[in-house]
Design a protein around this motif. Structure first.
Motif, PDB file in Angstrom:
ATOM      1  N   PHE A 298       6.299  23.585   3.857  1.00  0.00           N
ATOM      2  CA  PHE A 298       7.117  24.358   4.601  1.00  0.00           C
ATOM      3  C   PHE A 298       7.957  23.830   5.744  1.00  0.00           C
ATOM      4  N   PRO A 299       8.761  23.000   5.175  1.00  0.00           N
ATOM      5  CA  PRO A 299       9.416  21.884   6.133  1.00  0.00           C
ATOM      6  C   PRO A 299      10.448  22.881   7.371  1.00  0.00           C
ATOM      7  N   GLU A 300      10.947  24.002   6.498  1.00  0.00           N
ATOM      8  CA  GLU A 300      11.851  24.631   7.618  1.00  0.00           C
ATOM      9  C   GLU A 300      11.189  25.437   8.655  1.00  0.00           C
ATOM     10  N   ALA A 301      10.056  25.712   8.176  1.00  0.00           N
ATOM     11  CA  ALA A 301       9.181  26.485   9.189  1.00  0.00           C
ATOM     12  C   ALA A 301       8.688  25.511  10.151  1.00  0.00           C
ATOM     13  N   TYR A 302       8.312  24.295   9.683  1.00  0.00           N
ATOM     14  CA  TYR A 302       7.675  23.482  10.718  1.00  0.00           C
ATOM     15  C   TYR A 302       8.814  22.865  11.933  1.00  0.00           C
ATOM     16  N   ALA A 303       9.922  22.894  11.280  1.00  0.00           N
ATOM     17  CA  ALA A 303      10.904  22.260  12.154  1.00  0.00           C
ATOM     18  C   ALA A 303      11.284  23.303  13.312  1.00  0.00           C
TER      19      ALA A 303
END
Length: 320
Positions: A298-303
């Motif tokens: 979940f790269p977008e959420a982590y960002a």
């Protein structure tokens, strides 16, 4: 060249001895590779610079200018196979691949990294040592391999902490990498938990155990409470049990019999066994498939998460 003029300490590669060669590479163990200067310079900026700066030697075994390198003959042979259209090495482990990646990086031969990354993506080699493969993907900037190996690690919780043999490249894995993987793992469980609130469950008739819990003399408020607390109490227990077990075993199949039985054993509803094993049997099977289809990263959420936030106590939504 006559045999008399051959330096006994040197040998010529059986493969790289082209008749029209105009350049020689000499390995640290005195193997001579007669190759083409133009092709080598096109493939490697470092070799091009070595030639232009005249970092060359000579030998009675070669009529061409020679560049000496610190790599042994077998590694030099493997490296040149990525420059010439020849069969490439066959690998069974990461060790020789790392040596070749280091050589490719040292001599700036870009297609070595690309080719090895392709190989790691289609063979089980990376999966057999996912921690080291992850470190290697970071070290050599293998951007296509990195997310694939992250998924492997996410299916083995705490693999980074439990690896018995620490790879030499472990220093490439940063604290942020550990934090990111922990976030992905817990975020996936959180999203799996949310699936238990699906309308397929909420639309069912209210369980008797929930009717007894609702005590309210205001009709409108009673209706709201009834809608929010419709499903059997055992369902909330089942959801919590599954979420906790998914943290331990991310590939868990929630359709397993023992998970429902645990919820039944902990539930005070006399109808819990019928609810979980009969009434909601199909819904649980569908939910299991839905969870299996959830993404692992979940790269977008982590960002979007502040650096100071901790994921150790991420709240799970209530089940009524």
């Amino acid at each position: 060249m006559s045999a008399a003029s051959q330096d006994p300490s040197e040998k010529t590669s059986s493969l790289f001895q082209f008749p029209d060669a105009d350049f020689t590479i000499r390995s640290s163990d005195k193997i001579l590779f007669h190759v083409h200067k133009t092709l080598i310079c096109l493939a490697s900026r470092v070799f091009r610079d070595m030639i232009s700066l005249n970092h060359l030697s000579s030998s009675s075994s070669s009529p061409h200018p020679i560049v000496d390198i610190s790599e042994k003959g077998d590694l030099t042979d493997a490296m040149l196979r990525y420059i010439y259209p020849l069969p490439r090495p066959v690998f069974n482990s990461l060790d020789p691949m790392v040596l070749l990646l280091e050589a490719g990086d040292k001599y700036d031969i870009a297609n070595i990294a690309a080719a090895i990354e392709d190989l790691l993506l289609v063979t089980p080699i990376a999966e057999s040592d996912s921690v080291r493969a992850y470190a290697i993907s970071k070290k050599f900037q293998l951007s296509r391999l990195e997310p694939v190996v992250e998924c492997m690690l996410l299916k083995e919780p705490y693999a980074l902490l439990q690896d018995e043999e620490t790879p030499d490249e472990i220093g490439q894995i940063t604290a942020d990498d550990y934090r990111k993987l922990d976030f992905y793992r817990k975020e996936r469980v959180r999203r799996a938990h949310e699936l238990f609130n699906h309308n397929r469950v909420k639309d069912r008739a209210m369980c008797e155990c929930r009717k007894k819990e609702i005590v309210c003399n205001i009709p409108q408020l009673h209706q709201i409470m009834a809608e929010e607390r419709r499903v059997c109490q055992s369902w909330g227990l089942f959801a919590r049990i599954c979420s906790k077990e998914l943290l331990k075993c991310p590939t868990l199949d929630i359709n397993a019999h023992h998970l429902r039985q645990r919820a039944v054993d902990e539930s005070s509803c006399k109808d819990s066994k019928t609810v979980l094993f009969d009434d909601l049997k199909v819904i649980i099977a569908c939910l299991s498939l839905d969870i299996q289809e959830l993404p692992w990263r979940f790269p977008e959420a982590y960002a979007e998460v502040p650096d100071t936030e901790s994921f150790q106590e991420r709240e799970l939504p209530r089940m009524g």
